[in-house]
Design an enzyme around this catalytic site. Structure first.
Site: not given
Length: 305
Positions: A44-46, A49
């Site tokens: 999910i951190k895409d 970022g």
């Protein structure tokens, strides 16, 4: 779909529907899990970022020669580096030694530099070391996901709207893990605007401090806090579910063996909490949860043994 940069593949992840055919729950009820591990960087951190880099440029905090510095357990670093590659930006991440070796290897594979902080100092030690590095390295930018309002904004503008448009019926509860608090706060805020009566349920592992007590070690990665994230203060949270390592890992293994969902242990914990929630609601209700990352970055932790 044809793309020319990897960040174009971020988002639009599928929802997996669980009902009585999968697990015991009230008649007509369902759990929907957003499969965020299917983002190109595996988590999910895409989303975060990509949003942090875009906003950094828009706010004049980043230029073509900026070094990005961030404390991270790994997934945020992978997401930031994927976005930074588009601009050929240098990335440096401070990672507590105890965290997943695979995530550190993936960050290095994308060209990031890894600096370790002591495991016993946890993420607080990583934050402190990152701030010192930012003072030492000229033309550097420290997004600091744990304090940056762009963290919840990333999910308010992406994940929340996706869930709203994909599930055409009323959503009764949103259940998600809490780490930095950005995913939980941003998505909850958006869904609360659309469904004023929605129940908001946070998920933490044993050893996290949201339900009181002192911080302690836990094997579930990606969620759990040593301090209360500032993003939580405006929220009306109905309940915090604390999930043991044993329960979280048991559901992680079940999701793989029974559904073919190769997710990390924070997903197992989120699913355990979602099942608790759906079983206390009347029949015909819908719960949405998040499966944040993939299992392949935890294999050295014997996630399936």
């Amino acid at each position: 779909m044809i793309i020319s940069t990897i960040t174009e593949a971020i988002g639009s992840t599928p929802l997996y529907r669980f009902d009585n055919q999968h697990y015991s729950m009230p008649k007509g009820s369902a759990i929907y899990a957003k499969l965020e591990y299917l983002n190109p960087g595996g988590s999910i951190k895409d989303r975060l970022g990509s949003y942090l880099i875009k906003e950094g440029f828009a706010q004049g905090k980043i230029n073509e020669k900026t070094t990005i510095i961030e404390p991270t357990a790994g997934n945020t670093g992978i997401g930031i580096t994927l976005a930074a590659l588009t601009y050929k930006l240098r990335t440096v991440f401070v990672v507590p030694e105890k965290f997943s070796l695979e995530k550190q290897q993936l960050m290095k594979a994308l060209g990031a530099k890894i600096i370790h902080s002591p495991s016993e100092q946890g993420i607080i030690g990583a934050i402190s070391k990152s701030k010192k590095l930012a003072e030492e390295i000229s033309n550097s930018y420290l997004p600091l996901q744990f304090e940056n309002k762009d963290n919840p904004a990333a999910y308010y503008h992406t994940l929340g709207p996706e869930i709203f448009h994909e599930i055409k019926e009323n959503i009764h509860s949103f259940v998600a893990g809490i780490g930095s608090g950005g995913t939980f706060a941003g998505t909850s805020t958006f869904l609360k605007e659309k469904y004023p009566d929605i129940r908001i349920i946070g998920v933490e592992p044993e050893g996290s401090v949201l339900n009181g007590g002192d911080p302690a070690p836990h094997e579930i990665e990606g969620i759990g806090v040593e301090f209360i994230p500032p993003f939580l203060s405006p929220l009306s949270i109905n309940q915090i579910e604390t999930i043991s390592d044993v329960e979280g890992f048991n559901y992680t293994r079940q999701l793989a063996r029974e559904q073919g969902l190769l997710v990390g242990s924070s997903s197992g914990a989120a699913f355990a909490a979602a099942l608790r929630e759906i079983r206390r609601l009347p029949p015909g209700h819908r719960v949405v949860t998040i499966f944040p990352d993939a299992a392949d970055r935890y294999l050295s932790k014997n996630i399936y043994l």
